[in-house]
Design a protein around this motif. Structure first.
Motif: not given
Length: 353
Positions: A106-109, A328-344
């Protein structure tokens, strides 16, 4: 429109009142918490003072499990720093697990920075014996429990901070702030060396103590929140300037430019920030946090320890955010992304659209 607004206020009034006895802190969302009149009479400052006293009492009951040196360091500074936290072989095994892991993230900007997290729930820990040994070790659990002020299992993640990796305003976490109106716990076990110019964690020693000056500042900020302040402060995470630190009799922040295998556990009601990064950088850590209702008198009774919920807290919270977005109650800031290493390195910006 006026009638509908009045009806809404009547219906929500019991909820707003009940929220005063919880960790609710947004001056925007609750008109009682954001009331200039009530805060002039000391509403916010009293909640701060009561929460601090209750945390002190809970910590006193948990102090027997902590070494006298760690207890004294925390009481003085608001944090505990432990270099070479794990034995060399144990840290090497943990590092190999973390660096070699490939899984969905999961990533948040926020501003020019991306925060990447991998939840250390029971299902993943079953595949990571070194990580499981860490989070189940008495030293880890007792230290985090003491700073949190209760023995509930914290939220735990493999976290990556990718600083300065997108063209945007500076990361808002680089501004000195307090996370909440009450004591909270965050912990960082750094998996790599943290250079001084690549976004180290910074903390103002002693700023966790609720002195008369600090309480007066809290009261003043709560009054200002009704008609000013930045958005994050109005949400309850109060920002502070270096000049105001001096007025409170506090020192300047200390930056934790530390080697790998250093553990920092801090009360983030104290003032802290992510230090500036002078270049795009990547910081990888085992990260934990706990923010419970500050007015609970007990140190146990953890809801997330119930069978069926244990070890699934983080995943369930993310699913709840996803469900709210689909409704439709709001946008989650945490986007689920494809597999990767923690340090990528950071992927394309379109991933967060």
């Amino acid at each position: 429109m006026a009638v509908a607004s009045a009806a809404r206020s009547v219906l929500l009034a019991p909820w707003w009142v009940a929220s005063l006895a919880t960790g609710a802190q947004s001056f925007i969302d609750n008109p009682l918490l954001g009331s200039e009149a009530l805060n002039r009479r000391g509403l916010h400052a009293r909640r701060v003072a009561i929460a601090a006293r209750m945390a002190d009492r809970r910590r006193a009951r948990l102090s027997a499990a902590l070494s006298p040196e760690d207890a004294a360091a925390f009481a003085r500074d608001g944090f505990v720093l432990k270099r070479d936290f794990l034995p060399t072989e144990a840290f090497r095994a943990l590092s190999e697990e973390v660096e070699g892991l490939v899984t969905t993230v999961r990533e948040m900007v926020q501003g020019d920075t991306i925060t990447r997290r991998i939840a250390l729930g029971d299902s993943l820990l079953a595949r990571l014996p070194a990580a499981r040994a860490l989070v189940e070790s008495p030293e880890w659990r007792n230290l985090l429990a003491h700073v949190a002020g209760h023995g509930a299992r914290p939220s735990q993640f493999i976290q990556t901070i990718l600083s300065g990796v997108r063209p945007a305003e500076p990361d808002p976490q680089t501004v000195l702030h307090s996370d909440a109106f009450h004591p909270t716990m965050k912990a960082w076990l750094f998996m790599r060396d943290v250079p001084a110019d690549e976004g180290p964690f910074t903390y103002v020693p002693g700023s966790h103590v609720m002195t008369k000056r600090r309480l007066a500042w809290e009261r003043r900020m709560s009054i200002e929140a009704s008609h000013g302040l930045d958005h994050l402060s109005r949400r309850g995470s109060l920002r502070i300037t270096a000049d105001r630190l001096r007025r409170l009799g506090l020192p300047q922040p200390v930056a934790f430019a530390v080697p790998a295998n250093t553990l920092v556990v801090a009360d983030t009601h104290g003032f802290h920030a992510r230090g500036p990064s002078l270049r795009p950088s990547i910081r990888v850590e085992i990260w934990a946090m706990e923010r419970r209702n500050p007015f609970l008198p007990w140190t146990g009774l953890d809801l997330w320890a119930i069978p069926g919920l244990r070890g699934r807290r983080e995943a369930l919270q993310w699913r709840a955010l996803d469900l709210m977005e689909r409704m439709g109650l709001g946008r989650s800031p945490w986007r689920r992304l494809s597999p990767r290493h923690p340090g990528d390195p950071a992927g394309p910006l379109e991933e967060h659209a």
